[in-house]
Design a protein around this motif. Structure first.
Motif, short mmCIF file in Angstrom:
data_model
loop_
_atom_site.label_atom_id
_atom_site.label_comp_id
_atom_site.label_asym_id
_atom_site.label_seq_id
_atom_site.Cartn_x
_atom_site.Cartn_y
_atom_site.Cartn_z
N UNK A 201 0.83 -1.20 0.00
CA UNK A 201 0.00 0.00 0.00
C UNK A 201 0.88 1.26 0.00
N UNK A 202 1.94 1.22 0.78
CA UNK A 202 2.82 2.39 0.85
C UNK A 202 3.45 2.69 -0.50
N UNK A 203 3.77 1.63 -1.25
CA UNK A 203 4.35 1.83 -2.57
C UNK A 203 3.35 2.51 -3.51
N UNK A 204 2.11 2.07 -3.47
CA UNK A 204 1.07 2.69 -4.29
C UNK A 204 0.88 4.16 -3.91
N UNK A 205 0.85 4.45 -2.62
CA UNK A 205 0.69 5.83 -2.17
C UNK A 205 1.88 6.68 -2.61
N UNK A 206 3.08 6.12 -2.54
CA UNK A 206 4.28 6.85 -2.98
C UNK A 206 4.22 7.10 -4.49
N UNK A 207 3.76 6.13 -5.24
CA UNK A 207 3.62 6.31 -6.70
C UNK A 207 2.60 7.41 -7.02
N UNK A 208 1.49 7.39 -6.30
CA UNK A 208 0.49 8.44 -6.50
C UNK A 208 1.07 9.82 -6.21
N UNK B 100 -6.84 14.39 -2.50
CA UNK B 100 -6.09 13.30 -1.88
C UNK B 100 -4.66 13.23 -2.42
N UNK B 101 -4.50 13.51 -3.71
CA UNK B 101 -3.19 13.44 -4.35
C UNK B 101 -2.19 14.44 -3.76
N UNK B 102 -2.67 15.47 -3.12
CA UNK B 102 -1.76 16.46 -2.54
C UNK B 102 -0.92 15.85 -1.43
N UNK B 103 -1.42 14.81 -0.74
CA UNK B 103 -0.68 14.15 0.34
C UNK B 103 -1.25 12.76 0.59
N UNK B 104 -1.08 11.84 -0.36
CA UNK B 104 -1.70 10.52 -0.21
C UNK B 104 -1.25 9.77 1.05
N UNK B 105 0.01 9.80 1.34
CA UNK B 105 0.52 9.08 2.51
C UNK B 105 -0.02 9.67 3.80
N UNK B 106 -0.05 10.99 3.88
CA UNK B 106 -0.55 11.66 5.07
C UNK B 106 -2.03 11.40 5.29
N UNK B 107 -2.83 11.52 4.23
CA UNK B 107 -4.26 11.27 4.37
C UNK B 107 -4.54 9.81 4.75
N UNK B 108 -3.86 8.88 4.08
CA UNK B 108 -4.10 7.46 4.33
C UNK B 108 -3.73 7.07 5.76
N UNK B 109 -2.85 7.83 6.39
CA UNK B 109 -2.42 7.53 7.76
C UNK B 109 -3.28 8.24 8.81
#
Length: 152
Positions: free
Chosen positions: A1-8, A84-93
């Protein structure tokens, strides 16, 4: 999941959302417009399902308000994905963001269960009241959790 978020987060669209002041502001304004259309149409329909203004035809009210609500939902979902794309990792966490998504999912499921099942015209009054109460509560909770995201 983290890889997908990083790619986004590494896409050109994500860069634009993070770096473009007017792009982000414009998308955010459209997101608010989508929410306003959705909630502005859902609240009177839900209140009618709960028994308010019974003299208004549920069928006519539904035909007028449901397309507005769907348009608002689609606009809010599309622009929400861009935000969401502005900070995918932050939002997902963020648990509050995940709660918002769960509430939206439940609200959509509630609407689909009613409309793909008996529909507004065929549902029993008790079913209509339940759907209206659930919808009202879920959409208000989703709206509030989304608004609180700006402050946590």
């Amino acid at each position: 999941m983290e890889e997908l978020l990083a790619r986004l987060a590494d896409t050109p669209l994500a860069d634009w959302m993070r770096l473009s002041r007017w792009g982000y502001a414009g998308v955010n304004a459209l997101h608010v417009l989508g929410i306003a259309l959705l909630v502005g149409a859902i609240v009177p329909l839900d209140l009618r399902l709960l028994g308010w203004r019974r003299r208004l035809s549920l069928k006519t009210l539904g035909q007028a308000l449901q397309p507005v609500a769907v348009t608002g939902l689609l606009l809010a979902l599309g622009t929400g994905a861009l935000l969401f794309l502005a900070d995918p990792t932050g939002y997902a966490a963020t648990p509050l963001f995940l709660l918002k998504l769960a509430l939206i999912g439940l609200a959509i499921a509630n609407a689909l269960a009613l409309n793909l099942g008996p529909g507004l015209a065929g549902a029993a009054p008790r079913r209509l009241r339940l759907a209206g109460a659930l919808s009202l509560g879920l959409w208000i909770a989703a709206l509030m959790s989304g608004r609180f995201l700006a402050f946590v």
